[in-house]
Design a protein around this motif. Structure first.
Motif, PDB file in Angstrom:
ATOM      1  N   ASN A 135     -25.112  14.342  27.618  1.00 36.11           N
ATOM      2  CA  ASN A 135     -24.320  13.498  26.723  1.00 36.11           C
ATOM      3  C   ASN A 135     -22.847  13.807  26.925  1.00 36.11           C
ATOM      4  OD1 ASN A 135     -23.431  15.539  24.559  1.00 36.11           O
ATOM      5  ND2 ASN A 135     -25.648  15.808  24.565  1.00 36.11           N
ATOM      6  N   TYR A 136     -22.010  12.858  26.572  1.00 35.39           N
ATOM      7  CA  TYR A 136     -20.587  12.974  26.865  1.00 35.39           C
ATOM      8  C   TYR A 136     -19.902  14.072  26.046  1.00 35.39           C
ATOM      9  CZ  TYR A 136     -21.016   8.648  29.514  1.00 35.39           C
ATOM     10  OH  TYR A 136     -21.372   7.702  30.434  1.00 35.39           O
ATOM     11  N   THR A 137     -20.401  14.320  24.843  1.00 34.44           N
ATOM     12  CA  THR A 137     -19.787  15.356  24.017  1.00 34.44           C
ATOM     13  C   THR A 137     -19.923  16.727  24.669  1.00 34.44           C
ATOM     14  OG1 THR A 137     -20.277  14.116  21.998  1.00 34.44           O
ATOM     15  CG2 THR A 137     -19.795  16.457  21.752  1.00 34.44           C
ATOM     16  N   ARG A 138     -21.143  17.043  25.122  1.00 35.20           N
ATOM     17  CA  ARG A 138     -21.343  18.341  25.758  1.00 35.20           C
ATOM     18  C   ARG A 138     -20.545  18.444  27.052  1.00 35.20           C
ATOM     19  NH1 ARG A 138     -23.525  20.457  29.785  1.00 35.20           N
ATOM     20  NH2 ARG A 138     -24.764  18.665  30.437  1.00 35.20           N
ATOM     21  N   LYS A 139     -20.535  17.365  27.847  1.00 34.03           N
ATOM     22  CA  LYS A 139     -19.801  17.398  29.107  1.00 34.03           C
ATOM     23  C   LYS A 139     -18.303  17.582  28.867  1.00 34.03           C
ATOM     24  CE  LYS A 139     -21.198  16.971  32.689  1.00 34.03           C
ATOM     25  NZ  LYS A 139     -21.703  18.004  33.640  1.00 34.03           N
ATOM     26  N   ALA A 140     -17.791  16.969  27.805  1.00 34.54           N
ATOM     27  CA  ALA A 140     -16.371  17.112  27.486  1.00 34.54           C
ATOM     28  C   ALA A 140     -16.047  18.550  27.084  1.00 34.54           C
ATOM     29  CB  ALA A 140     -15.988  16.152  26.365  1.00 34.54           C
ATOM     30  N   LEU A 141     -16.898  19.134  26.235  1.00 31.97           N
ATOM     31  CA  LEU A 141     -16.693  20.529  25.843  1.00 31.97           C
ATOM     32  C   LEU A 141     -16.822  21.456  27.041  1.00 31.97           C
ATOM     33  CD1 LEU A 141     -18.681  20.599  22.482  1.00 31.97           C
ATOM     34  CD2 LEU A 141     -16.206  20.823  22.755  1.00 31.97           C
ATOM     35  N   ALA A 143     -16.134  20.748  30.107  1.00 27.94           N
ATOM     36  CA  ALA A 143     -14.923  20.594  30.914  1.00 27.94           C
ATOM     37  C   ALA A 143     -13.744  21.348  30.312  1.00 27.94           C
ATOM     38  CB  ALA A 143     -14.580  19.113  31.069  1.00 27.94           C
ATOM     39  N   LEU A 144     -13.673  21.415  28.983  1.00 29.13           N
ATOM     40  CA  LEU A 144     -12.582  22.120  28.316  1.00 29.13           C
ATOM     41  C   LEU A 144     -12.742  23.646  28.408  1.00 29.13           C
ATOM     42  CD1 LEU A 144     -12.208  19.973  25.070  1.00 29.13           C
ATOM     43  CD2 LEU A 144     -10.541  20.168  26.928  1.00 29.13           C
ATOM     44  N   LEU A 145     -13.989  24.116  28.308  1.00 28.24           N
ATOM     45  CA  LEU A 145     -14.225  25.558  28.246  1.00 28.24           C
ATOM     46  C   LEU A 145     -14.306  26.223  29.615  1.00 28.24           C
ATOM     47  CD1 LEU A 145     -16.867  25.807  25.360  1.00 28.24           C
ATOM     48  CD2 LEU A 145     -14.383  26.026  25.235  1.00 28.24           C
ATOM     49  N   THR A 146     -14.653  25.469  30.641  1.00 29.38           N
ATOM     50  CA  THR A 146     -14.813  26.072  31.964  1.00 29.38           C
ATOM     51  C   THR A 146     -13.530  26.717  32.486  1.00 29.38           C
ATOM     52  OG1 THR A 146     -16.652  24.608  32.563  1.00 29.38           O
ATOM     53  CG2 THR A 146     -15.414  25.603  34.374  1.00 29.38           C
ATOM     54  N   PRO A 147     -12.361  26.074  32.404  1.00 31.53           N
ATOM     55  CA  PRO A 147     -11.140  26.753  32.856  1.00 31.53           C
ATOM     56  C   PRO A 147     -10.826  28.008  32.040  1.00 31.53           C
ATOM     57  CG  PRO A 147     -10.776  24.397  32.659  1.00 31.53           C
ATOM     58  CD  PRO A 147     -12.085  24.672  32.008  1.00 31.53           C
ATOM     59  N   VAL A 148     -11.181  28.004  30.747  1.00 31.73           N
ATOM     60  CA  VAL A 148     -10.971  29.194  29.911  1.00 31.73           C
ATOM     61  C   VAL A 148     -11.838  30.340  30.419  1.00 31.73           C
ATOM     62  CG1 VAL A 148     -11.096  30.130  27.577  1.00 31.73           C
ATOM     63  CG2 VAL A 148     -10.436  27.747  27.909  1.00 31.73           C
ATOM     64  N   LEU A 149     -13.095  30.037  30.725  1.00 32.53           N
ATOM     65  CA  LEU A 149     -13.999  31.054  31.268  1.00 32.53           C
ATOM     66  C   LEU A 149     -13.462  31.608  32.582  1.00 32.53           C
ATOM     67  CD1 LEU A 149     -17.096  32.081  30.705  1.00 32.53           C
ATOM     68  CD2 LEU A 149     -17.565  30.702  32.734  1.00 32.53           C
ATOM     69  N   GLU A 150     -13.013  30.730  33.458  1.00 29.64           N
ATOM     70  CA  GLU A 150     -12.482  31.160  34.752  1.00 29.64           C
ATOM     71  C   GLU A 150     -11.227  32.019  34.590  1.00 29.64           C
ATOM     72  OE1 GLU A 150     -12.887  30.699  38.126  1.00 29.64           O
ATOM     73  OE2 GLU A 150     -14.824  29.680  38.093  1.00 29.64           O
ATOM     74  N   ALA A 151     -10.434  31.717  33.576  1.00 25.09           N
ATOM     75  CA  ALA A 151      -9.203  32.477  33.357  1.00 25.09           C
ATOM     76  C   ALA A 151      -9.471  33.864  32.774  1.00 25.09           C
ATOM     77  CB  ALA A 151      -8.268  31.704  32.425  1.00 25.09           C
ATOM     78  N   LEU A 152     -10.538  33.999  31.979  1.00 25.69           N
ATOM     79  CA  LEU A 152     -10.787  35.247  31.259  1.00 25.69           C
ATOM     80  C   LEU A 152     -11.831  36.149  31.917  1.00 25.69           C
ATOM     81  CD1 LEU A 152     -10.775  33.935  27.560  1.00 25.69           C
ATOM     82  CD2 LEU A 152      -8.926  35.072  28.803  1.00 25.69           C
ATOM     83  N   TRP A 153     -12.708  35.573  32.726  1.00 20.75           N
ATOM     84  CA  TRP A 153     -13.763  36.374  33.349  1.00 20.75           C
ATOM     85  C   TRP A 153     -13.530  36.494  34.851  1.00 20.75           C
ATOM     86  CZ3 TRP A 153     -19.340  34.801  31.435  1.00 20.75           C
ATOM     87  CH2 TRP A 153     -19.399  34.907  30.030  1.00 20.75           C
TER      88      TRP A 153
END
Length: 242
Positions: A135-141, A143-153
């Motif tokens: 669903n689009y809601t999960r895909k949007a979230l 997309a928003l959280l993946t760069p945060v994960l990459e930046a912190l881990w």
């Protein structure tokens, strides 16, 4: 006689409550969004050092099945071939992107969306912090959280968590449970072929088996063995190997 003074009536204060102005509502909204963002970033930051006890999907499956098979294992206690096989199977350019494999996305669009382009980082975000489903809601979230994960881990941590929360059979989560379930070995004892077999059943473990492979799984296993050797030689596994 003293003239009588007329008392001037004081204006009564209105007892009606004033409604918050649109500007105030907007400030409340931004504060709420900012607070939620801070909490989410803090949770992801903690995930760099704290292993998740469970995930939304693992919790749901445990409720449905009456329990699951899952035990955490450090990346250093997993055969290097397993990490290379998973990356070769799911995200060969893992070390070269910041969370999204843009060339793979373009290829997926060109092929009409019949092939996946989700990176290991995206799958880790989905598996640990979100829910399964298209669903689009999960895909949007996601997309928003993946760069945060990459930046912190670090990349090695992303691979470690991915291998520990991935589903390998119904009720079987993580590479430690999968190695024992399919081959009766520890994750450190996995051979190159066994590691490639486990990677070959992703991302459809409920319809594929590592111990009873179909022709499709055998063919995919051979491709993964070749891909794992390739990324080891050309340096595309360096970011998660010590």
């Amino acid at each position: 006689m003293a003239k009588s003074r007329k008392k001037t009536a004081k204006p009564r204060k209105s007892t009606a409550k004033r409604k918050p102005s649109p500007g105030r509502w907007l400030r409340y909204l931004w504060r709420a969004i900012f607070s939620v963002a801070i909490v989410i970033v803090a949770l992801i930051a903690l995930g760099r050092v704290l292993n998740p006890i469970t995930t939304p999907y693992m919790f749901a499956e445990s409720r449905r099945l009456g329990g699951i098979d899952h035990n955490w294992v450090a990346l250093t206690a997993i055969a290097p071939a397993m990490a290379r096989s998973a990356v070769a199977a799911e995200d060969a350019n893992f070390c070269n992107h910041w969370g999204f494999d843009l060339p793979a996305i373009k290829d997926a669009i060109a092929e009409g969306g019949n092939r996946g382009a989700s990176t290991i980082s995206q799958q880790t975000v989905k598996n640990v912090y979100l829910w399964h489903g298209r669903n689009y809601t999960r895909k949007a979230l996601e997309a928003l959280l993946t760069p945060v994960l990459e930046a912190l881990w670090p990349k090695a941590r992303i691979v470690e968590v991915y291998l520990n929360v991935a589903e390998f059979d119904e009720g079987v989560f993580g590479v430690k449970a999968a190695a024992q379930h399919y081959f009766g070995v520890s994750p450190a004892q996995l051979s190159d072929l066994q590691a490639a077999r486990l990677a070959a059943i992703l991302p459809d473990p409920k319809r594929r088996s590592a111990s009873k492979p179909t022709d499709f799984v055998r063919k995919r296993t051979r491709a993964i063995l070749s891909g794992a050797a390739t990324i080891s030689k050309d340096g595309r596994s360096a970011c998660f190997e010590s």
